[in-house]
Design an enzyme around this catalytic site. Sequence first.
Site, mmCIF file in Angstrom:
data_model
loop_
_atom_site.group_PDB
_atom_site.id
_atom_site.type_symbol
_atom_site.label_atom_id
_atom_site.label_comp_id
_atom_site.label_asym_id
_atom_site.label_seq_id
_atom_site.Cartn_x
_atom_site.Cartn_y
_atom_site.Cartn_z
ATOM 1 N N ARG A 1 -1.167 7.269 -12.639
ATOM 2 C CA ARG A 1 -0.678 8.231 -13.628
ATOM 3 C C ARG A 1 -1.782 9.187 -14.075
ATOM 4 O O ARG A 1 -1.509 10.286 -14.515
ATOM 5 C CB ARG A 1 -0.192 7.516 -14.895
ATOM 6 C CG ARG A 1 1.004 6.651 -14.758
ATOM 7 C CD ARG A 1 1.388 6.043 -16.105
ATOM 8 N NE ARG A 1 2.204 4.863 -15.908
ATOM 9 C CZ ARG A 1 3.492 4.895 -15.587
ATOM 10 N NH1 ARG A 1 4.113 6.045 -15.434
ATOM 11 N NH2 ARG A 1 4.170 3.772 -15.416
ATOM 12 N N CYS B 1 -8.906 4.064 -6.499
ATOM 13 C CA CYS B 1 -8.020 4.424 -7.598
ATOM 14 C C CYS B 1 -8.763 4.346 -8.936
ATOM 15 O O CYS B 1 -9.547 5.235 -9.264
ATOM 16 C CB CYS B 1 -6.764 3.555 -7.571
ATOM 17 S SG CYS B 1 -5.417 4.201 -8.596
ATOM 18 N N SER C 1 5.872 -20.677 -1.726
ATOM 19 C CA SER C 1 4.535 -20.312 -1.224
ATOM 20 C C SER C 1 4.137 -21.143 0.000
ATOM 21 O O SER C 1 2.998 -21.590 0.134
ATOM 22 C CB SER C 1 3.478 -20.467 -2.321
ATOM 23 O OG SER C 1 3.796 -19.672 -3.434
ATOM 24 N N VAL D 1 -4.532 -22.966 9.200
ATOM 25 C CA VAL D 1 -5.521 -22.355 10.093
ATOM 26 C C VAL D 1 -6.555 -21.606 9.257
ATOM 27 O O VAL D 1 -6.330 -21.287 8.092
ATOM 28 C CB VAL D 1 -4.852 -21.386 11.102
ATOM 29 C CG1 VAL D 1 -4.072 -22.143 12.155
ATOM 30 C CG2 VAL D 1 -3.949 -20.387 10.381
ATOM 31 N N GLU E 1 -6.627 0.871 1.349
ATOM 32 C CA GLU E 1 -6.418 -0.502 1.827
ATOM 33 C C GLU E 1 -5.013 -0.724 2.369
ATOM 34 O O GLU E 1 -4.795 -1.585 3.227
ATOM 35 C CB GLU E 1 -6.720 -1.524 0.717
ATOM 36 C CG GLU E 1 -5.765 -1.531 -0.470
ATOM 37 C CD GLU E 1 -6.155 -0.600 -1.605
ATOM 38 O OE1 GLU E 1 -5.731 -0.858 -2.748
ATOM 39 O OE2 GLU E 1 -6.860 0.394 -1.343
ATOM 40 N N HIS F 1 -5.179 4.688 -2.325
ATOM 41 C CA HIS F 1 -5.406 3.289 -1.933
ATOM 42 C C HIS F 1 -5.494 3.176 -0.410
ATOM 43 O O HIS F 1 -4.496 2.876 0.254
ATOM 44 C CB HIS F 1 -4.258 2.409 -2.435
ATOM 45 C CG HIS F 1 -4.238 2.194 -3.909
ATOM 46 N ND1 HIS F 1 -4.862 1.127 -4.513
ATOM 47 C CD2 HIS F 1 -3.678 2.916 -4.914
ATOM 48 C CE1 HIS F 1 -4.684 1.186 -5.824
ATOM 49 N NE2 HIS F 1 -3.967 2.267 -6.096
#
Length: 537
Positions: free
Chosen positions: A462, A381, A14, A242, A509, A507
């Site tokens: 689904r 969704c 990470s 940042v 996004e 979706h």
Amino acid sequence: MAKYIFVTGGVVSSLGKGITAASLGRLLKSRGLSVAMQKFDPYINIDPGTMSPYQHGEVFVTEDGAETDLDLGHYERFIDVNLTKNSNVTAGKIYWSVITKERKGDYLGATVQVIPHITDEIKERVYRVAKEKNVDVVITEIGGTVGDIESLPFLEAIRQVAIEQGRENVMFIHVTLVPHLGNTGELKTKPTQHSVKELRSIGIQPDMIVCRTELPLPQELREKIALFCNVSVEAVIENRDVESIYQVPLELERQKVDEYVIKRLNLPLGQSDLKEWREYVEKEKNPEHQVEVALVGKYVDLHDAYISVVEALKHAGVYHKTAVNIRWVNAEKVNDKTVDELLKGADGILVPGGFGDRGIEGKIRAIQYARENKIPYLGLCLGMQCAVIEFARNVAGLKGANSTEFDPNTPHPVIDLMPEQKDIDEKGGTMRLGVYPCKVIEGTKAYEVYKDELVYERHRHRYEFNNQYRELLTSKGLVISGLSPDERLVEIIELKDHPYFVATQFHPEFKSRPLNPHPLFRDFVKAMLNLKINNAE
């Protein structure tokens, strides 16, 4: 002929390899080069589709329906290219493919081994992306950390790529941590030295070292890292924390990372064009307005579970010179007693996607609050399905209305399993996935937003709106503003006489970009701004 850049990570996970890789992709693209990106994940799962968001964060869906690592979302947003299933490769996919070939007899007579069979399969996936896109540069991020057992076949494979393609056509970038001791503030290079030593022990000499650090990297430390890690001083890059990830390409450009990479790979040095990107970062740093949206979900303790939603809100905010602050609301804590306390003062309410019944009643109560108090609402969704349930119960008077996902015995299954899903037992990769067309109905808020009668959006579900209730719910005031072209699937619902109440089965996004915010998010932020201004007056 394509050039290949491999981004590895050391010391800890990470570290921001994905953002580093995406930022480099943006820099190269800004100089006129075509770029493809991919991520290798060393886990044995075929894809992250069945993993808990707490394990993995968001599952990002590509146009062609692949359930992938959230880093692919960063890649798409930074280089503004739609990636495919070939851009996310897991160890599970590799082993599955090799075992399938073995069973078919493709390796007849051979003992199937990690080298060459697994490594050959990995290399084929690298080359496949280059052929598919016919690009100048392929940037591949290797998940995990150098030294992990799971990563070894991938590292061996990219070592072989350098031999096969020629060292002049392959570049290795190693992202590492340069920590500092809290009591002295002294930066320590030893972890980086050991990480590079580990990488070199398996035959990979990095060409560039990107140092993640909280403090500035002094010149003497750059020289020390360069000496011990066998790279030039200008290839030791400072990558400090940042405020916004969209500043990273500008920080790397300031250190001439793109020029170094282009020279190293003998690529044409085109004129850099980051004007719009700089303007975006400047607007993000200096907003003229502020709004607060309540995001009501069940994974709110891990913001990465909703990373594309967060970024889409940012993009829309910057478009309106507005900082969008998120109030993270745990859906399980929302009920009749707490709803006002948890949501009061929010300029908008958003319910994102999800699965399972945990927190559902809280989401439904939050949607009721948005509807009754005329607060802008965007449902994604599951956020659309919950909006339908709320409307059915509280406006249409269908007591006990629900989704069969949460209550198989509901008297009013306004949301039900898609017919083609009823005989499917397996969970992985079996949903309605990827991009599908949506017909937008003229005269609706959705049409006002899109200004187009046919749009293409990405799906991952689904369950769907139960058409047996379509006539009843629309007669009570529910507006269906988006349908599949055959009019079988309800894709968008909305309400009249509300500043902004729009919910989608898809979706949106996943298609938002910094320089091109998604229109549904753009107008959602606009509605929040208008509400705030009107309330102030």
